[in-house]
Design a protein around this motif. Structure first.
Motif, PDB file in Angstrom:
ATOM      1  N   LEU A 121       0.804  -1.220   0.000  1.00 26.23           N
ATOM      2  CA  LEU A 121       0.000   0.000   0.000  1.00 26.23           C
ATOM      3  C   LEU A 121       0.840   1.275   0.000  1.00 26.23           C
ATOM      4  CD1 LEU A 121      -2.769  -1.167   2.474  1.00 26.23           C
ATOM      5  CD2 LEU A 121      -3.080  -0.657   0.044  1.00 26.23           C
ATOM      6  N   LEU A 122       1.814   1.357   0.889  1.00 24.46           N
ATOM      7  CA  LEU A 122       2.599   2.585   0.966  1.00 24.46           C
ATOM      8  C   LEU A 122       3.419   2.787  -0.307  1.00 24.46           C
ATOM      9  CD1 LEU A 122       2.935   4.876   3.003  1.00 24.46           C
ATOM     10  CD2 LEU A 122       4.975   3.720   3.868  1.00 24.46           C
ATOM     11  N   GLY A 123       3.875   1.695  -0.891  1.00 21.36           N
ATOM     12  CA  GLY A 123       4.607   1.791  -2.146  1.00 21.36           C
ATOM     13  C   GLY A 123       3.749   2.333  -3.278  1.00 21.36           C
ATOM     14  N   LEU A 124       2.482   1.957  -3.301  1.00 20.29           N
ATOM     15  CA  LEU A 124       1.584   2.481  -4.333  1.00 20.29           C
ATOM     16  C   LEU A 124       1.431   3.993  -4.208  1.00 20.29           C
ATOM     17  CD1 LEU A 124      -1.195  -0.275  -4.272  1.00 20.29           C
ATOM     18  CD2 LEU A 124       0.451   0.141  -6.114  1.00 20.29           C
ATOM     19  N   VAL A 125       1.348   4.481  -2.976  1.00 18.13           N
ATOM     20  CA  VAL A 125       1.230   5.926  -2.769  1.00 18.13           C
ATOM     21  C   VAL A 125       2.536   6.628  -3.135  1.00 18.13           C
ATOM     22  CG1 VAL A 125       0.849   7.738  -1.050  1.00 18.13           C
ATOM     23  CG2 VAL A 125      -0.572   5.677  -1.029  1.00 18.13           C
ATOM     24  N   LYS A 126       3.660   6.046  -2.747  1.00 19.45           N
ATOM     25  CA  LYS A 126       4.963   6.634  -3.091  1.00 19.45           C
ATOM     26  C   LYS A 126       5.125   6.730  -4.606  1.00 19.45           C
ATOM     27  CE  LYS A 126       9.951   5.794  -2.562  1.00 19.45           C
ATOM     28  NZ  LYS A 126      10.979   4.910  -1.956  1.00 19.45           N
ATOM     29  N   HIS A 127       4.774   5.669  -5.301  1.00 21.77           N
ATOM     30  CA  HIS A 127       4.911   5.643  -6.759  1.00 21.77           C
ATOM     31  C   HIS A 127       4.023   6.687  -7.427  1.00 21.77           C
ATOM     32  CE1 HIS A 127       4.968   4.168 -10.879  1.00 21.77           C
ATOM     33  NE2 HIS A 127       3.649   4.069 -10.829  1.00 21.77           N
ATOM     34  N   THR A 128       2.748   6.694  -7.079  1.00 17.51           N
ATOM     35  CA  THR A 128       1.827   7.611  -7.749  1.00 17.51           C
ATOM     36  C   THR A 128       2.152   9.067  -7.433  1.00 17.51           C
ATOM     37  OG1 THR A 128       0.243   7.213  -5.941  1.00 17.51           O
ATOM     38  CG2 THR A 128      -0.094   5.997  -7.996  1.00 17.51           C
ATOM     39  N   ALA A 129       2.516   9.353  -6.193  1.00 17.53           N
ATOM     40  CA  ALA A 129       2.884  10.726  -5.840  1.00 17.53           C
ATOM     41  C   ALA A 129       4.109  11.171  -6.626  1.00 17.53           C
ATOM     42  CB  ALA A 129       3.152  10.828  -4.341  1.00 17.53           C
ATOM     43  N   SER A 130       5.063  10.280  -6.780  1.00 17.77           N
ATOM     44  CA  SER A 130       6.307  10.622  -7.477  1.00 17.77           C
ATOM     45  C   SER A 130       6.061  10.909  -8.949  1.00 17.77           C
ATOM     46  CB  SER A 130       7.317   9.481  -7.321  1.00 17.77           C
ATOM     47  OG  SER A 130       7.615   9.240  -5.958  1.00 17.77           O
ATOM     48  N   VAL A 131       5.305  10.040  -9.609  1.00 14.62           N
ATOM     49  CA  VAL A 131       5.069  10.276 -11.034  1.00 14.62           C
ATOM     50  C   VAL A 131       4.171  11.490 -11.246  1.00 14.62           C
ATOM     51  CG1 VAL A 131       5.473   7.868 -11.657  1.00 14.62           C
ATOM     52  CG2 VAL A 131       3.153   8.613 -11.163  1.00 14.62           C
ATOM     53  N   GLU A 132       3.241  11.731 -10.318  1.00 14.65           N
ATOM     54  CA  GLU A 132       2.400  12.923 -10.441  1.00 14.65           C
ATOM     55  C   GLU A 132       3.246  14.189 -10.344  1.00 14.65           C
ATOM     56  OE1 GLU A 132      -1.617  15.025  -8.554  1.00 14.65           O
ATOM     57  OE2 GLU A 132      -0.790  13.241  -7.583  1.00 14.65           O
ATOM     58  N   LEU A 133       4.191  14.209  -9.419  1.00 12.34           N
ATOM     59  CA  LEU A 133       5.075  15.366  -9.299  1.00 12.34           C
ATOM     60  C   LEU A 133       5.838  15.617 -10.594  1.00 12.34           C
ATOM     61  CD1 LEU A 133       6.520  14.946  -5.703  1.00 12.34           C
ATOM     62  CD2 LEU A 133       5.410  17.011  -6.584  1.00 12.34           C
ATOM     63  N   ASP A 134       6.302  14.558 -11.216  1.00 16.61           N
ATOM     64  CA  ASP A 134       7.049  14.705 -12.463  1.00 16.61           C
ATOM     65  C   ASP A 134       6.154  15.162 -13.609  1.00 16.61           C
ATOM     66  OD1 ASP A 134       9.743  14.467 -12.167  1.00 16.61           O
ATOM     67  OD2 ASP A 134       9.909  12.456 -13.004  1.00 16.61           O
ATOM     68  N   TYR A 135       4.990  14.546 -13.737  1.00 18.21           N
ATOM     69  CA  TYR A 135       4.115  14.877 -14.863  1.00 18.21           C
ATOM     70  C   TYR A 135       3.610  16.315 -14.809  1.00 18.21           C
ATOM     71  CZ  TYR A 135       3.781  10.229 -16.974  1.00 18.21           C
ATOM     72  OH  TYR A 135       4.051   9.052 -17.636  1.00 18.21           O
ATOM     73  N   PHE A 136       3.272  16.795 -13.623  1.00 22.53           N
ATOM     74  CA  PHE A 136       2.742  18.159 -13.531  1.00 22.53           C
ATOM     75  C   PHE A 136       3.810  19.175 -13.133  1.00 22.53           C
ATOM     76  CE2 PHE A 136      -1.026  15.493 -13.153  1.00 22.53           C
ATOM     77  CZ  PHE A 136      -1.837  16.083 -14.109  1.00 22.53           C
ATOM     78  N   GLY A 137       5.047  18.703 -13.026  1.00 23.74           N
ATOM     79  CA  GLY A 137       6.160  19.584 -12.728  1.00 23.74           C
ATOM     80  C   GLY A 137       7.108  19.682 -13.900  1.00 23.74           C
ATOM     81  N   PRO A 144      12.752   1.630   5.610  1.00 22.50           N
ATOM     82  CA  PRO A 144      12.452   1.921   7.022  1.00 22.50           C
ATOM     83  C   PRO A 144      12.741   3.369   7.409  1.00 22.50           C
ATOM     84  CG  PRO A 144      13.567  -0.184   6.830  1.00 22.50           C
ATOM     85  CD  PRO A 144      13.623   0.445   5.467  1.00 22.50           C
ATOM     86  N   ASP A 145      13.660   4.020   6.694  1.00 24.28           N
ATOM     87  CA  ASP A 145      13.982   5.414   6.993  1.00 24.28           C
ATOM     88  C   ASP A 145      12.951   6.394   6.446  1.00 24.28           C
ATOM     89  OD1 ASP A 145      16.318   4.696   8.311  1.00 24.28           O
ATOM     90  OD2 ASP A 145      17.527   4.802   6.485  1.00 24.28           O
ATOM     91  N   GLN A 146      12.092   5.930   5.555  1.00 21.01           N
ATOM     92  CA  GLN A 146      11.043   6.779   4.991  1.00 21.01           C
ATOM     93  C   GLN A 146       9.752   6.517   5.765  1.00 21.01           C
ATOM     94  OE1 GLN A 146      11.295   5.253   0.997  1.00 21.01           O
ATOM     95  NE2 GLN A 146      12.574   6.944   0.304  1.00 21.01           N
ATOM     96  N   THR A 147       9.307   7.488   6.525  1.00 25.78           N
ATOM     97  CA  THR A 147       8.120   7.280   7.348  1.00 25.78           C
ATOM     98  C   THR A 147       6.854   7.358   6.500  1.00 25.78           C
ATOM     99  OG1 THR A 147       7.766   9.618   7.880  1.00 25.78           O
ATOM    100  CG2 THR A 147       9.324   8.392   9.275  1.00 25.78           C
TER     101      THR A 147
END
Length: 202
Positions: A43-59, A87-90
């Motif tokens: 679950l957390l990986g899905l959020v990390k992935h989508t947030a990252s690509v969204e930042l790139d696409y709209f940035g 583990p270092d990424q909360t």
């Protein structure tokens, strides 16, 4: 009141992003990160992935970089580095990344017309328009929100589309047990009748 095309596209992206984030609600760090499929989907990986690509696409695509470092998307990053949190990424940091992506998207959508052009460095067909990217990223979120539906159900049995609208029938556990048994029986019967393999033409 007539809603503009831009507002409709923005609202749908906000809706599917929110649906994905909701799948994290109420879980601890282990459940959020637990790989629930052979390919490691979590679950957390899905959020990390989508947030990252969204930042790139709209940035970056529209010359509006967010300034947020995304080392897991670098060319020299290990495979799937954007699909799990170390583990270092909360979890709070990953959720904040998603919020930042939403803010970057809102700013870009506010600033540009739907026909505004950008360049996706990792695509071969350029230029692209803001309209295309809104549709593309919404589809990306919808796909991963579906993954999150299944992963969350595997983690703790929770299911539903979004808060206040589960989109599920009002049935009890006994009914669901019988339902699954009927589906299993139907699958066996269909297989008994035909051993053909489905082939989908591209």
């Amino acid at each position: 009141m007539t809603v503009s095309e831009k507002d409709l596209l923005r609202a749908k992206l906000d809706e599917v992003r929110g649906a994905l984030l909701w799948k994290l609600d109420g879980l601890g760090e282990y459940e959020l990160r637990r790989p629930m499929t052979p390919t490691g989907t979590n679950l957390l990986g899905l959020v990390k992935h989508t947030a990252s690509v969204e930042l790139d696409y709209f940035g970056r695509v529209f010359g509006r970089p967010s300034g947020i470092a995304l080392p897991w998307l670098a060319d020299d990053a290990e495979p799937n580095a954007d699909m799990w949190a170390t583990p270092d990424q909360t979890s709070a940091e990953i959720i904040a990344l998603s919020r930042a992506a939403a803010e970057r998207t809102a700013a870009t959508v506010d600033a540009l017309d739907l026909d505004a052009e950008g360049t996706v460095p990792w695509w071969t067909r350029n230029p692209v328009t803001l309209r295309q990217i809104l549709v593309h990223v919404t589809a990306e979120y919808a796909r991963h929100a579906g993954h999150a539906d299944i992963v969350r159900e595997l983690v703790d049995g929770s299911a539903g589309m979004r808060p206040g609208a589960t989109n599920l029938p009002a049935v009890d556990d006994e009914w669901l047990t019988d339902y699954r048994q009927r589906l299993e029986a139907a699958a066996h019967e269909a297989a008994r009748r035909s051993d053909a393999r489905v082939r989908i033409d591209a």
